[in-house]
Design a protein around this motif. Sequence first.
Motif, PDB file in Angstrom:
ATOM      1  N   LEU A   1     -37.958 -31.228 -21.144  1.00 26.36           N
ATOM      2  CA  LEU A   1     -37.115 -32.421 -21.237  1.00 26.36           C
ATOM      3  C   LEU A   1     -35.988 -32.376 -20.200  1.00 26.36           C
ATOM      4  CD1 LEU A   1     -36.459 -35.084 -22.574  1.00 26.36           C
ATOM      5  CD2 LEU A   1     -35.272 -33.832 -24.399  1.00 26.36           C
ATOM      6  N   SER A   2     -35.431 -31.196 -19.982  1.00 26.58           N
ATOM      7  CA  SER A   2     -34.381 -31.063 -18.973  1.00 26.58           C
ATOM      8  C   SER A   2     -34.909 -31.405 -17.590  1.00 26.58           C
ATOM      9  CB  SER A   2     -33.825 -29.633 -18.981  1.00 26.58           C
ATOM     10  OG  SER A   2     -33.217 -29.329 -20.217  1.00 26.58           O
ATOM     11  N   ALA A   3     -36.093 -30.901 -17.261  1.00 20.63           N
ATOM     12  CA  ALA A   3     -36.690 -31.190 -15.961  1.00 20.63           C
ATOM     13  C   ALA A   3     -37.002 -32.677 -15.815  1.00 20.63           C
ATOM     14  CB  ALA A   3     -37.953 -30.357 -15.762  1.00 20.63           C
ATOM     15  N   ALA A   4     -37.482 -33.297 -16.895  1.00 20.09           N
ATOM     16  CA  ALA A   4     -37.796 -34.721 -16.848  1.00 20.09           C
ATOM     17  C   ALA A   4     -36.541 -35.578 -16.683  1.00 20.09           C
ATOM     18  CB  ALA A   4     -38.547 -35.123 -18.116  1.00 20.09           C
ATOM     19  N   ALA A   5     -35.445 -35.135 -17.293  1.00 19.92           N
ATOM     20  CA  ALA A   5     -34.195 -35.897 -17.221  1.00 19.92           C
ATOM     21  C   ALA A   5     -33.411 -35.633 -15.946  1.00 19.92           C
ATOM     22  CB  ALA A   5     -33.323 -35.559 -18.431  1.00 19.92           C
ATOM     23  N   LEU A   6     -33.760 -34.581 -15.216  1.00 19.96           N
ATOM     24  CA  LEU A   6     -32.973 -34.148 -14.060  1.00 19.96           C
ATOM     25  C   LEU A   6     -32.693 -35.264 -13.046  1.00 19.96           C
ATOM     26  CD1 LEU A   6     -31.558 -31.928 -12.445  1.00 19.96           C
ATOM     27  CD2 LEU A   6     -33.800 -31.326 -11.471  1.00 19.96           C
ATOM     28  N   PRO A   7     -33.700 -36.006 -12.581  1.00 19.52           N
ATOM     29  CA  PRO A   7     -33.381 -37.033 -11.578  1.00 19.52           C
ATOM     30  C   PRO A   7     -32.425 -38.104 -12.093  1.00 19.52           C
ATOM     31  CG  PRO A   7     -35.676 -37.207 -12.301  1.00 19.52           C
ATOM     32  CD  PRO A   7     -35.145 -35.919 -12.828  1.00 19.52           C
ATOM     33  N   HIS A   8     -32.532 -38.447 -13.367  1.00 19.80           N
ATOM     34  CA  HIS A   8     -31.641 -39.457 -13.947  1.00 19.80           C
ATOM     35  C   HIS A   8     -30.224 -38.919 -14.078  1.00 19.80           C
ATOM     36  CE1 HIS A   8     -35.523 -41.129 -14.606  1.00 19.80           C
ATOM     37  NE2 HIS A   8     -35.772 -40.478 -15.725  1.00 19.80           N
ATOM     38  N   LEU A   9     -30.115 -37.664 -14.513  1.00 18.44           N
ATOM     39  CA  LEU A   9     -28.798 -37.048 -14.641  1.00 18.44           C
ATOM     40  C   LEU A   9     -28.166 -36.842 -13.269  1.00 18.44           C
ATOM     41  CD1 LEU A   9     -29.739 -34.383 -17.334  1.00 18.44           C
ATOM     42  CD2 LEU A   9     -28.282 -36.379 -17.700  1.00 18.44           C
ATOM     43  N   SER A  10     -28.975 -36.486 -12.295  1.00 23.29           N
ATOM     44  CA  SER A  10     -28.476 -36.302 -10.939  1.00 23.29           C
ATOM     45  C   SER A  10     -27.898 -37.597 -10.389  1.00 23.29           C
ATOM     46  CB  SER A  10     -29.592 -35.795 -10.029  1.00 23.29           C
ATOM     47  OG  SER A  10     -29.138 -35.628  -8.710  1.00 23.29           O
ATOM     48  N   ALA A  11     -28.575 -38.707 -10.638  1.00 28.52           N
ATOM     49  CA  ALA A  11     -28.105 -40.009 -10.155  1.00 28.52           C
ATOM     50  C   ALA A  11     -26.766 -40.386 -10.767  1.00 28.52           C
ATOM     51  CB  ALA A  11     -29.151 -41.075 -10.465  1.00 28.52           C
ATOM     52  N   ALA A  12     -26.519 -39.924 -11.998  1.00 26.28           N
ATOM     53  CA  ALA A  12     -25.286 -40.271 -12.711  1.00 26.28           C
ATOM     54  C   ALA A  12     -24.215 -39.191 -12.598  1.00 26.28           C
ATOM     55  CB  ALA A  12     -25.594 -40.523 -14.187  1.00 26.28           C
ATOM     56  N   GLY A  13     -24.539 -38.046 -11.959  1.00 26.02           N
ATOM     57  CA  GLY A  13     -23.604 -36.927 -11.950  1.00 26.02           C
ATOM     58  C   GLY A  13     -23.405 -36.360 -13.341  1.00 26.02           C
ATOM     59  N   GLY A  14     -24.504 -36.263 -14.081  1.00 22.59           N
ATOM     60  CA  GLY A  14     -24.434 -35.891 -15.498  1.00 22.59           C
ATOM     61  C   GLY A  14     -24.535 -34.409 -15.754  1.00 22.59           C
ATOM     62  N   ALA A  15     -24.715 -34.068 -17.029  1.00 24.58           N
ATOM     63  CA  ALA A  15     -24.711 -32.668 -17.450  1.00 24.58           C
ATOM     64  C   ALA A  15     -25.667 -32.472 -18.613  1.00 24.58           C
ATOM     65  CB  ALA A  15     -23.303 -32.229 -17.856  1.00 24.58           C
ATOM     66  N   ILE A  16     -26.075 -31.219 -18.771  1.00 25.34           N
ATOM     67  CA  ILE A  16     -26.952 -30.806 -19.868  1.00 25.34           C
ATOM     68  C   ILE A  16     -26.215 -29.776 -20.716  1.00 25.34           C
ATOM     69  CG2 ILE A  16     -29.107 -29.623 -20.488  1.00 25.34           C
ATOM     70  CD1 ILE A  16     -30.245 -30.592 -17.781  1.00 25.34           C
ATOM     71  N   VAL A  17     -26.328 -29.924 -22.028  1.00 27.92           N
ATOM     72  CA  VAL A  17     -25.830 -28.905 -22.950  1.00 27.92           C
ATOM     73  C   VAL A  17     -26.988 -28.501 -23.860  1.00 27.92           C
ATOM     74  CG1 VAL A  17     -24.199 -28.303 -24.763  1.00 27.92           C
ATOM     75  CG2 VAL A  17     -23.486 -29.854 -22.929  1.00 27.92           C
ATOM     76  N   ASN A  18     -27.327 -27.232 -23.829  1.00 32.02           N
ATOM     77  CA  ASN A  18     -28.393 -26.703 -24.671  1.00 32.02           C
ATOM     78  C   ASN A  18     -27.788 -25.985 -25.871  1.00 32.02           C
ATOM     79  OD1 ASN A  18     -30.435 -27.481 -22.784  1.00 32.02           O
ATOM     80  ND2 ASN A  18     -29.932 -25.688 -21.551  1.00 32.02           N
ATOM     81  N   ILE A  19     -28.274 -26.307 -27.059  1.00 33.27           N
ATOM     82  CA  ILE A  19     -27.783 -25.637 -28.257  1.00 33.27           C
ATOM     83  C   ILE A  19     -28.638 -24.396 -28.485  1.00 33.27           C
ATOM     84  CG2 ILE A  19     -27.225 -25.830 -30.696  1.00 33.27           C
ATOM     85  CD1 ILE A  19     -25.567 -27.612 -28.765  1.00 33.27           C
ATOM     86  N   ALA A  20     -28.041 -23.253 -28.214  1.00 35.96           N
ATOM     87  CA  ALA A  20     -28.723 -21.969 -28.411  1.00 35.96           C
ATOM     88  C   ALA A  20     -28.329 -21.438 -29.786  1.00 35.96           C
ATOM     89  CB  ALA A  20     -28.351 -20.995 -27.291  1.00 35.96           C
ATOM     90  N   SER A  21     -27.775 -20.239 -29.851  1.00 38.36           N
ATOM     91  CA  SER A  21     -27.383 -19.660 -31.137  1.00 38.36           C
ATOM     92  C   SER A  21     -26.680 -18.337 -30.896  1.00 38.36           C
ATOM     93  CB  SER A  21     -28.619 -19.409 -32.012  1.00 38.36           C
ATOM     94  OG  SER A  21     -28.289 -18.688 -33.178  1.00 38.36           O
ATOM     95  N   MET A  22     -25.828 -17.941 -31.836  1.00 35.09           N
ATOM     96  CA  MET A  22     -25.289 -16.594 -31.775  1.00 35.09           C
ATOM     97  C   MET A  22     -26.416 -15.560 -31.877  1.00 35.09           C
ATOM     98  SD  MET A  22     -23.532 -16.133 -35.554  1.00 35.09           S
ATOM     99  CE  MET A  22     -23.368 -14.354 -35.407  1.00 35.09           C
ATOM    100  N   ALA A  23     -27.567 -16.000 -32.423  1.00 37.51           N
ATOM    101  CA  ALA A  23     -28.729 -15.106 -32.517  1.00 37.51           C
ATOM    102  C   ALA A  23     -29.269 -14.723 -31.153  1.00 37.51           C
ATOM    103  CB  ALA A  23     -29.830 -15.769 -33.350  1.00 37.51           C
ATOM    104  N   ALA A  24     -28.923 -15.488 -30.125  1.00 32.73           N
ATOM    105  CA  ALA A  24     -29.324 -15.119 -28.772  1.00 32.73           C
ATOM    106  C   ALA A  24     -28.630 -13.842 -28.325  1.00 32.73           C
ATOM    107  CB  ALA A  24     -28.998 -16.255 -27.800  1.00 32.73           C
TER     108      ALA A  24
END
Length: 247
Positions: A109-132
């Motif tokens: 999903l991040s790769a698919a959204a990349l060109p759209h986010l790039s055009a807007a100067g956007g950002a990605i936040v991934n919800i990981a976990s303290m378990a990581a």
Amino acid sequence: MKTVLVTGAGGGIGAGIARVLAKRDWHVVVNDVSASSCDKVAADIGGTALPGDVTADPAGLAEAALAVNGRLDGLVNNAGIIRRGPLSDLDPADVDAVLGVNLRAVVALSAAALPHLSAAGGAIVNIASMAAEVPQLNGGLYAASKAGVVSFTRQAAVEWGAEGVRVNAIGPGMIRTEMAEAVYADPVMYERRRALIPVGRIGAPEDIGRVVAFLLSDDAAYVSGQHVLVDGALTQTLMAHFPQPPC
């Protein structure tokens, strides 16, 4: 209006993130595998419901989110599952399911959204976990999948910085959600857990939402490739459980 896609936002942490972002004037595209939950949260916050399984068609999901307002400024990969069990006895179907939702869908999903986010100067936040950072006993491949999310976050931040897209991750600690309510409804269990947390309380979904809002904002314009633990300092208490000499 800035538009953000939040996956797994039909309840729990995802819904908390959606509520915080909506209050801060983001148009939230609410995704969840449960259409009814998706519709309810979207209606409550004035967002757009986009039900669906994140593993089914990530590219289509990104395009549908873009079509809502003609732009995509943020992506929050929050959808996640756990299949509990000892590592020595994992069901291959559970392994595939956990890695599919928790890691492969995040990457796709991040790769698919990349060109759209790039055009807007956007950002990605991934919800990981303290378990990581701290293994979860009998948690199956949940911790490993979330560690993969953190590693992906760091690599994507390096590779996609030139595209104008920042990528960060958040590691929630103990958060009181609908799924965990059976645990926290027990006052003894609640107090035992609360007592472990240096800040003195169990977290709320909105605690995660506020950090997401920061990482998506211009205030975090120079922050990328980070895994921010939002756990009330719980993961820093390991040494406190070892016998210590007197002061």
